[in-house]
Write an enzyme that holds these catalytic residues in place. Structure first.
Site, PDB file in Angstrom:
ATOM      1  N   HIS A 139       4.121  -3.870   8.020  1.00  0.00           N
ATOM      2  CA  HIS A 139       3.707  -3.217   9.263  1.00  0.00           C
ATOM      3  C   HIS A 139       4.088  -4.042  10.504  1.00  0.00           C
ATOM      4  O   HIS A 139       4.849  -3.601  11.350  1.00  0.00           O
ATOM      5  CB  HIS A 139       2.182  -3.024   9.262  1.00  0.00           C
ATOM      6  CG  HIS A 139       1.651  -2.186   8.131  1.00  0.00           C
ATOM      7  ND1 HIS A 139       1.934  -0.848   7.974  1.00  0.00           N
ATOM      8  CD2 HIS A 139       0.844  -2.510   7.102  1.00  0.00           C
ATOM      9  CE1 HIS A 139       1.312  -0.385   6.903  1.00  0.00           C
ATOM     10  NE2 HIS A 139       0.636  -1.363   6.353  1.00  0.00           N
TER      11      HIS A 139
HETATM   12  O1  RIB Z   1      -2.521  -1.131   9.830  1.00  0.00           O
HETATM   13  C1  RIB Z   1      -1.737  -2.298   9.734  1.00  0.00           C
HETATM   14  C2  RIB Z   1      -2.230  -3.341  10.676  1.00  0.00           C
HETATM   15  O2  RIB Z   1      -3.557  -3.721  10.324  1.00  0.00           O
HETATM   16  C3  RIB Z   1      -1.419  -4.652  10.627  1.00  0.00           C
HETATM   17  O3  RIB Z   1      -1.427  -5.239  11.905  1.00  0.00           O
HETATM   18  C4  RIB Z   1      -2.183  -5.498   9.656  1.00  0.00           C
HETATM   19  O4  RIB Z   1      -2.028  -6.905   9.930  1.00  0.00           O
HETATM   20  C5  RIB Z   1      -3.581  -5.089   9.949  1.00  0.00           C
HETATM   21  O5  RIB Z   1      -4.032  -5.847  11.059  1.00  0.00           O
END
Ligand code: RIB
Ligand code: CA
Length: 316
Positions: free
Chosen positions: A242
Site C-alpha cells: 500500500h
Molecule cells: O490501508 C493501508 C494503510 O493502513 C497503510 O498505510 C498501512 O500501513 C496501514 O497504515
C-alpha cells in the site's frame, strides 16, 4: 533533473518501513525528514521504528519528529497489530535506535519546514492524517506553501479493509481526512483500488533473498506476519504494498492511471464512517479536489520495487 524533496508522515508499520527503504533507494527522491503518527501501532512504537529503520540503513542523519498519539475525535484508534505484529515491523528485529526524535512536535516541524521553503516540499501521508490536519488548522498558509501532497488512503470503487466501506488510514482519523480533503492542497490519492494490485509474493521475497543481505532479510522478516494475515483473511499469496506505491507518483508515474475527481469522506458517524466516495457523475457540480489513481500496472511496480531493494541490498 534534481530529486523531489519529500517529507513522509508515517505510522511504521511494515509497508511504511518498506516505503522509507524505497525512498532511500530512489535517486529521484531526496528524503528530508520523517514525522510519526499513531496508526498501525501506538506513537511510541511508530516513532521507535522510524528511528530504527533509518539507523538500519545508516540514514540516521535524517530527522524524525514525533507527532500525535490520538485521532482528532473519539477513542484511541484500533491498532493493526494483527497485520504488522506487536513490534509494528512483523518478525524483523532491529536494534534499539541510538538516535532520538527532535524536541519539536511534528505539527510545528511540518509548519516550519513547509513555510521556510514554499513550493519545495512534497508531503507523503501514509498513515492517519492527524498531524497534517492540525498543522493546517494551526497555520493555514501551509496549504499554498506545500508543493504537493500524496496520500495513501481511501477506497473508491474498492471495498474497505477495516470496515466494508473504509480504508484503515482514513478510518483511523476520518475528521483529519475531512480537513485535508477540503483544504485546497493539491492532492494525489493512492487508494486501495490501486494498492491491492501491487502484491509482493513469497516468490518475490525468495528472489530477493538470493542476495545475502540484511535488506533482503528485513523484507522477508518484516512481511512474514503481513503475508500470514493476507493468506488467512484475504485468501491470497502475498501482501499489498500500500504505502510504497505512493512513491510511484514520483519514480514511475507512468505505472499509475489517474482520474481527476471530487472525493469526499463520510464523517456522519454511522456505519459508513471513513467511507471515501468520488462524484463520478459530477452531480454535486463541485470541481475535482484530487487526482486519484484508480488503476496501476501492479506487477510493473513490484518489479521496480524489487530492483530498487536489490540495488540497496548490494550496498548495505
Ligand atoms: O490501508 C493501508 C494503510 O493502513 C497503510 O498505510 C498501512 O500501513 C496501514 O497504515
Ligand atoms: Ca501506513
Amino acid at each position: 533533473m534534481s530529486p523531489t524533496r519529500i517529507i513522509i508522515d508515517t505510522d511504521p508499520g511494515v509497508d511504511d518501513a518498506l516505503t522509507i527503504l524505497l525512498a532511500l533507494a530512489s535517486p529521484e527522491i531526496q528524503l528530508e525528514a520523517l514525522t510519526t503518527v499513531h496508526g498501525n501501532i501506538g506513537i511510541e512504537k511508530t516513532t521507535r521504528n522510524a528511528l530504527a529503520v533509518l539507523e538500519f540503513v545508516n540514514a540516521d542523519c535524517i530527522p524524525v519528529a514525533r507527532g500525535c498519539s490520538l485521532p482528532l475525535v473519539g477513542t484511541p484508534p484500533r491498532s493493526a497489530e494483527a497485520v504488522h505484529g506487536s513490534s509494528g515491523i512483523g518478525k524483523a528485529v532491529l536494534p534499539e535506535p541510538k538516535s532520538q526524535p527532535m524536541d519539536q512536535h511534528a505539527i510545528d516541524y511540518l509548519i516550519e519546514r513547509i513555510l521556510a521553503e514554499p513550493q519545495e516540499i512534497t508531503l507523503f501521508s501514509i498513515g492517519p492524517m492527524t498531524n497534517l490536519a492540525l498543522a493546517i488548522r494551526k497555520e493555514p498558509r501551509i496549504v499554498q506553501a506545500l508543493k504537493g501532497l500524496v496520500i495513501m488512503g481511501g477506497a473508491i470503487r474498492q471495498g474497505g479493509n477495516v470496515t466494508p466501506l473504509a480504508e484503515f488510514n482514513i478510518h483511523a482519523d476520518p475528521h483529519a481526512a475531512y480537513i485535508v480533503f477540503h483544504s485546497g492542497i493539491p492532492i494525489t490519492l493512492i487508494p486501495l483500488d490501486a494498492t491491492y494490485k501491487c502484491l509482493l509474493t513469497t516468490s518475490d521475497v525468495e528472489r530477493l533473498n538470493r542476495i545475502d543481505s540484511p535488506i533482503a532479510r528485513f523484507v522477508r522478516d518484516s512481511t512474514a506476519v503481513y503475508m500470514d494475515f493476507y493468506k488467512k483473511y484475504e485468501g491470497f499469496d502475498g501482501c499489498a504494498l500500500h504505502d510504497p506505491l505512493t512513491l510511484a507518483a514520483i519514480i514511475a508515474p507512468e505505472l499509475l492511471v489517474f482520474e481527476e475527481l471530487h472525493v469526499d469522506v463520510d464523517i456522519s458517524g454511522g456505519v459508513s464512517l471513513g467511507n471515501t466516495f468520488a462524484d463520478f457523475m459530477n452531480v454535486s457540480k463541485k470541481p475535482a479536489n484530487m487526482k486519484v489513481a484508480l488503476d496501476v500496472n501492479g506487477r510493473g511496480f513490484i518489479e521496480l520495487f524489487l530492483e530498487r531493494m536489490e540495488s540497496l541490498a548490494c550496498k548495505i
